[in-house]
Every structure is written in structure tokens, then in C-alpha cells.
Design an enzyme around this catalytic site. Structure first.
Site, PDB file in Angstrom:
ATOM      1  N   LYS A 159      64.439  40.724  19.477  1.00  0.00           N
ATOM      2  CA  LYS A 159      63.303  41.007  19.009  1.00  0.00           C
ATOM      3  C   LYS A 159      63.171  40.727  17.590  1.00  0.00           C
ATOM      4  O   LYS A 159      63.481  40.033  17.513  1.00  0.00           O
ATOM      5  CB  LYS A 159      63.657  42.909  18.343  1.00  0.00           C
ATOM      6  CG  LYS A 159      65.253  43.321  18.275  1.00  0.00           C
ATOM      7  CD  LYS A 159      64.833  42.901  16.493  1.00  0.00           C
ATOM      8  CE  LYS A 159      66.147  43.456  15.705  1.00  0.00           C
ATOM      9  NZ  LYS A 159      66.134  42.889  13.959  1.00  0.00           N
ATOM     10  N   MET A 197      74.750  34.779  17.174  1.00  0.00           N
ATOM     11  CA  MET A 197      74.937  36.279  16.791  1.00  0.00           C
ATOM     12  C   MET A 197      74.505  36.550  14.546  1.00  0.00           C
ATOM     13  O   MET A 197      74.719  34.632  14.312  1.00  0.00           O
ATOM     14  CB  MET A 197      75.859  36.218  16.791  1.00  0.00           C
ATOM     15  CG  MET A 197      76.568  36.320  18.357  1.00  0.00           C
ATOM     16  SD  MET A 197      78.334  36.667  18.756  1.00  0.00           S
ATOM     17  CE  MET A 197      78.903  34.649  19.014  1.00  0.00           C
ATOM     18  N   GLY A 217      69.682  38.389  13.185  1.00  0.00           N
ATOM     19  CA  GLY A 217      68.460  40.422  13.504  1.00  0.00           C
ATOM     20  C   GLY A 217      67.820  39.997  14.096  1.00  0.00           C
ATOM     21  O   GLY A 217      66.800  40.469  14.268  1.00  0.00           O
ATOM     22  N   LEU A 218      68.093  39.203  15.443  1.00  0.00           N
ATOM     23  CA  LEU A 218      67.247  39.374  16.649  1.00  0.00           C
ATOM     24  C   LEU A 218      67.880  40.353  17.875  1.00  0.00           C
ATOM     25  O   LEU A 218      67.162  40.488  19.030  1.00  0.00           O
ATOM     26  CB  LEU A 218      67.316  37.929  17.667  1.00  0.00           C
ATOM     27  CG  LEU A 218      66.558  36.599  16.731  1.00  0.00           C
ATOM     28  CD1 LEU A 218      67.176  35.253  17.101  1.00  0.00           C
ATOM     29  CD2 LEU A 218      65.406  36.823  15.894  1.00  0.00           C
ATOM     30  N   GLY A 219      68.654  40.891  17.827  1.00  0.00           N
ATOM     31  CA  GLY A 219      69.367  41.601  18.117  1.00  0.00           C
ATOM     32  C   GLY A 219      70.134  41.482  19.042  1.00  0.00           C
ATOM     33  O   GLY A 219      69.500  42.648  20.355  1.00  0.00           O
ATOM     34  N   GLY A 220      70.489  40.367  19.571  1.00  0.00           N
ATOM     35  CA  GLY A 220      71.194  39.852  20.644  1.00  0.00           C
ATOM     36  C   GLY A 220      71.933  40.880  21.807  1.00  0.00           C
ATOM     37  O   GLY A 220      71.734  41.181  22.787  1.00  0.00           O
ATOM     38  N   GLY A 221      72.762  40.969  20.628  1.00  0.00           N
ATOM     39  CA  GLY A 221      73.733  42.101  21.296  1.00  0.00           C
ATOM     40  C   GLY A 221      73.687  42.835  21.909  1.00  0.00           C
ATOM     41  O   GLY A 221      73.900  44.008  22.685  1.00  0.00           O
ATOM     42  N   SER A 222      72.934  44.039  20.570  1.00  0.00           N
ATOM     43  CA  SER A 222      72.152  44.941  20.873  1.00  0.00           C
ATOM     44  C   SER A 222      71.397  45.021  22.679  1.00  0.00           C
ATOM     45  O   SER A 222      71.350  46.059  23.205  1.00  0.00           O
ATOM     46  CB  SER A 222      71.170  45.713  20.505  1.00  0.00           C
ATOM     47  OG  SER A 222      72.130  45.948  19.088  1.00  0.00           O
ATOM     48  N   SER A 223      70.624  43.533  22.818  1.00  0.00           N
ATOM     49  CA  SER A 223      69.494  44.065  24.068  1.00  0.00           C
ATOM     50  C   SER A 223      70.505  43.491  25.380  1.00  0.00           C
ATOM     51  O   SER A 223      70.438  44.265  25.915  1.00  0.00           O
ATOM     52  CB  SER A 223      68.589  42.650  23.390  1.00  0.00           C
ATOM     53  OG  SER A 223      67.437  42.276  24.345  1.00  0.00           O
ATOM     54  N   ASP A 271      69.351  49.749  17.320  1.00  0.00           N
ATOM     55  CA  ASP A 271      68.973  48.330  17.961  1.00  0.00           C
ATOM     56  C   ASP A 271      68.402  49.039  19.679  1.00  0.00           C
ATOM     57  O   ASP A 271      67.419  48.200  19.808  1.00  0.00           O
ATOM     58  CB  ASP A 271      69.537  47.011  17.331  1.00  0.00           C
ATOM     59  CG  ASP A 271      68.440  46.930  16.017  1.00  0.00           C
ATOM     60  OD1 ASP A 271      67.833  47.426  15.562  1.00  0.00           O
ATOM     61  OD2 ASP A 271      69.339  45.577  15.343  1.00  0.00           O
TER      62      ASP A 271
END
Length: 292
Positions: free
Chosen positions: A12, A101, A104-110, A142
Site C-alpha cells: 500500500k 521490511m 512503509g509499504l505494509g508488507g507484514g500487515s498485508s 494496517d
């Protein structure tokens, strides 16, 4: 159904991010617009013959038991047990990770959100989107957004979401080579916490019928990240030659909107070798929705 393979967990971008205050419990009050883009981690889920949850591959710096993917699976497994009095089968989860990681792209949350949605299908749990979002909130604000699954105007701590239209464009994204710890950004004495609240209609009317791609508002976390991590400041300055460049989330990735893939390719051809740069298309909906 025994498996769900090639499940996307997209990145994101925060098209703006304002910090409006701080609650008594320490959580910050935010306003933002989250937009999904078409660059993704990919997750694979296969049912086991027992009830154990396993991540099948190593991810540097993320022990399996601390991974949001495993934590999400445990939360949903416990909820299914609570509702049905029957423990669902275990799962093997493989995470093909390309999103950085601390970017700020939300990788773990995604990744966690894709886990909730995929296992809801694989276990025939039947939870609604809203129920999954509520289960996901303790893992971070997120995660509910990715389950929400469309461009969203966010308020509160990021969990209060409403659909909103945003520019249909391409983005160039730069990874400056550093990770910005979210906690370090939010606890900084230099963080602005009093940006006046805006209305969703302010964002919508700003972008209505605009020919340029200048962004609405600002990212209040950017000045802190640039102060702590000069690499972020350098990326913002460099990419700013091609448009209204800004940081996403709490950093460190920096993006700029462009009108076409050809424009994105032209900018990417000039990105300094010290950085990782890539292009992505804005998406209106989470790509896993069509799969499930």
C-alpha cells in the site's frame, strides 16, 4: 479444498498521512488515504493432517512465531474453535517475500491480512469482512485496511475506513536501503501531532478533474524520518525532480505518481544504482478478492 496457492499480499501507499493528536493510551490519531498497488508478496497455504501452524521458509530477522502470518493464523484458528467447538486443521504457509521490511509499504500487515482471508476460505469459516477486520486490529491498524480491500480514507488509529476514489495512475517507488522502525518515528520529539483534521470530501474535491498528479496534504512522519535517516531525505529530493515525491507510512520508501507506465520506465532508467527502484500500478481493489 486442500490448498490455496499464489495468494497475493500487495503493498500500500499512504497518499497522505496526518497526525491529528494522541490519545491517553499513547496511540496517535491519524488521517490518511491508503491505496493498494500491484506489487505483492505471494503466500501459499496447504492444509496439514494435524492442527499445527508452520511457516515453511525462513525470513531473515523474522522468527516464525513472531511473524504476523503465524499470529494471524492462530487468532483465526482460535476464533473458529470458539464458534464451532472444533479445531480446524493445521496449515503450512510459505511466504515469497519481495516487499521490504521497514519500508512503509505494509508488507507484514498485508501478509497477515492475506492469511486471514485465505484461511477464512480454506477453513470454510464464513466470517464476514467486518468480522475479520475486527479480529485483525490487535495485530496493527494496517491489517484491517488490507482486509477492507479497497482505496480507503482512514481515521482514528487507522481502523476507521471509508471507500474513497483516488487517482488512477502509475507510481515509481524507491527503496533507499534503510529500514525505519515505526516506534522510533512515532516517539520522536520532533513529530508534529497537531495537524488540523480534514474531511474526506477535501481529498476527493482536490483530486477531482485535476490534470496534474500533485498529492493532497503531506506525510507528517516524513520530516522525522528524513532527520533520522538521511537516505530517505536524499531519495525524496532526487525523486522530487519528477513530481510531488513523498514518503509512504513511517518510511523508508519514497514514491511519486506519474501518468503512464512509459513515464515510470523513463524515471526508473535514471535511478541511482545505490537504490532499488520499481514501478507499480494503482489498484482499486485487493487482487485476492477475485481469487476467493
Amino acid at each position: 479444498m486442500k490448498s490455496l496457492l499464489n495468494c497475493p499480499a500487495p503493498a500500500k501507499l499512504n497518499l497522505f498521512l496526518h497526525v491529528n493528536g494522541r490519545r491517553a493510551d499513547g496511540y496517535h490519531l491519524l488521517q490518511s488515504v491508503f491505496q493498494i498497488i500491484d506489487r505483492s508478496d505471494t503466500l501459499h497455504f496447504s492444509l496439514r493432517d494435524d492442527q499445527e501452524l508452520h511457516r515453511t521458509n525462513d525470513i531473515e530477522g523474522v522468527p516464525a512465531e513472531q511473524d504476523l502470518v503465524i499470529r494471524a493464523a492462530r487468532i483465526l484458528q482460535a476464533e473458529v474453535l470458539r464458534r464451532t467447538a472444533a479445531m480446524p486443521p493445521g496449515v503450512n504457509i510459505t511466504v515469497d517475500k519481495i516487499l521490504p521490511m521497514g519500508g512503509g509499504l505494509g508488507g507484514g500487515s498485508s501478509d497477515a491480512a492475506t492469511t486471514f482471508m485465505a484461511l477464512n476460505k480454506l477453513w470454510n469459516a464464513g466470517l464476514t469482512r467486518e468480522e475479520l477486520m475486527a479480529l485483525a486490529l490487535p495485530l496493527g491498524a494496517d491489517v484491517p485496511f488490507f482486509i477492507f480491500g479497497e482505496t480507503g480514507f482512514a481515521e482514528g488509529v487507522g481502523e476507521d475506513l471509508q471507500p474513497v476514489a483516488a487517482p488512477d495512475c502509475w507510481y515509481v517507488v524507491i527503496e533507499p536501503g534503510v529500514a525505519c522502525p515505526t516506534g522510533q518515528i512515532f516517539t520522536s520529539e520532533h513529530l508534529t501531532r497537531n495537524t488540523p483534521p480534514v474531511k474526506m470530501s477535501d481529498f476527493s474535491s482536490y483530486h477531482a478533474n485535476r490534470q496534474d498528479l500533485r498529492q493532497f496534504g503531506k506525510n507528517d512522519l516524513q520530516q522525522v524520518a528524513c532527520r533520522l535517516f538521511p537516505q530517505v531525505a536524499e531519495a525524496v529530493e532526487w525523486l522530487g525532480a519528477y513530481g510531488d515525491a513523498r514518503m509512504t507510512g513511517s518510511g523508508a520508501c519514497v514514491f511519486v505518481a506519474v501518468h503512464s507506465e512509459e513515464q515510470a520506465d523513463a524515471v526508473l532508467a535514471k535511478v541511482p544504482a545505490a537504490w532499488t527502484g520499481w514501478k507499480a500500478k494503482a489498484l482499486k481493489r485487493h487482487p485476492i478478492i477475485a481469487k476467493l
